[in-house]
Scaffold this active site. Structure first.
Site, PDB file in Angstrom:
ATOM      1  N   GLY A   1       5.012 -15.690   8.434  1.00 64.51           N
ATOM      2  CA  GLY A   1       5.864 -14.551   8.721  1.00 64.51           C
ATOM      3  C   GLY A   1       5.480 -13.341   7.911  1.00 64.51           C
ATOM      4  N   HIS A   2       6.317 -12.319   7.980  1.00 64.39           N
ATOM      5  CA  HIS A   2       6.061 -11.057   7.282  1.00 64.39           C
ATOM      6  C   HIS A   2       6.932 -10.890   6.049  1.00 64.39           C
ATOM      7  CE1 HIS A   2       4.315  -9.044  11.182  1.00 64.39           C
ATOM      8  NE2 HIS A   2       3.681 -10.140  10.826  1.00 64.39           N
TER       9      HIS A   2
END
Length: 266
Positions: A114-115
């Site tokens: 993810g970020h």
């Protein structure tokens, strides 16, 4: 998939715990989900957890790392929200915090892929509610693009971010473990040659440790017209390939206490 009305989970939380998932999509392409409300009926589960009994674990949210715009949990215009004891792996932010949020508590989260956990994007609108009083603690990021991020558009705005505590975070091969990006302008559209009007102040990073997958492990790229202020680093230990990482600062002011590696640029 369109939801008209409210989709309600079973009132007995053990039903979902035993099945492993409430909503599940597999091997799909081009899916859109919109409308309606999801009611997970979490009151009884949280009552169980608060009692100290043995209860099912928290939420698990998964999506492929290359799935676009798949935020795990997005908060906007909310107050008094807690997100705890969850594993989130997705193709965008594990948790994204939009405008108008206050008094948030995020604890014991495992993020990856993810970020990362992001405050933002903020500052798209000239008149925009701010973000304040946010605590993020006891989190682990594994192979994510970012760890702890604050992101604003490079556009005029009256928004703000203040009163944020990032505490006890472990980074495992994270590209940007600590980052403030106030020059967000993808594809150089709608914001070239402008500066962010979002005011960022009183943000503390305490006991952040682990490994960066890039040389610059700490990056504060703040607004040239409204510099970041009151940034505090306390007990930071981030390395790159077994050696010292580096830090980058632009238009950022603050202090560093105890051991801070990479060496503070504030």
């Amino acid at each position: 998939m369109r939801i008209d009305g409210t989709l309600v989970a079973p009132s007995d939380y053990n039903v979902i715990a035993k099945s492993g998932s409430w909503l599940r999509f597999e091997r799909v392409t081009g899916v859109s989900i919109y409308g309606g409300t999801l009611d997970a009926q979490g009151t009884k589960l949280w009552a169980c957890k608060n009692s100290g009994k043995s209860c099912p674990k928290g939420a698990r949210i998964t999506a492929p790392g290359n799935s676009p715009n798949t935020d795990g949990i997005h908060l906007e215009r909310s107050s008094g929200v807690s997100i705890m004891n969850s594993h989130i792996g997705t193709g965008d932010d594990c948790v994204s915090i939009g405008p108008g949020n206050s008094n948030l508590w995020i604890e014991n989260i495992s993020c990856g892929p993810g970020h990362g956990i992001s405050i933002g994007s903020l500052g798209w609108d000239l008149q925009e509610a701010g973000v304040q009083n946010v605590t993020v603690k006891t989190v682990t990021f594994t192979g994510t693009d970012n760890g702890l991020r604050i992101k604003t558009w490079a556009r005029p705005s009256n928004g703000f971010v203040r009163g944020v505590l990032f505490q006890d975070a472990a980074m495992v091969n994270v590209r940007n473990p600590i980052i403030i990006d106030q020059n967000y302008c993808p594809h150089h559209k709608n914001c070239p040659d402008q500066a962010s009007g979002v005011r960022i102040s009183n943000v503390k990073y305490q006991d952040i440790h682990g490994t960066s997958s890039t040389q610059v492990a700490v990056k504060f790229d703040c607004s040239k017209t409204h510099p970041c202020s009151g940034i505090r680093l306390d007990k930071i230990n981030l390395t790159y390939r077994g050696k010292a990482a580096t830090a980058f600062c632009a238009n950022a002011g603050g202090t560093a206490t105890r051991v801070v590696e990479p060496t503070s640029c504030l």
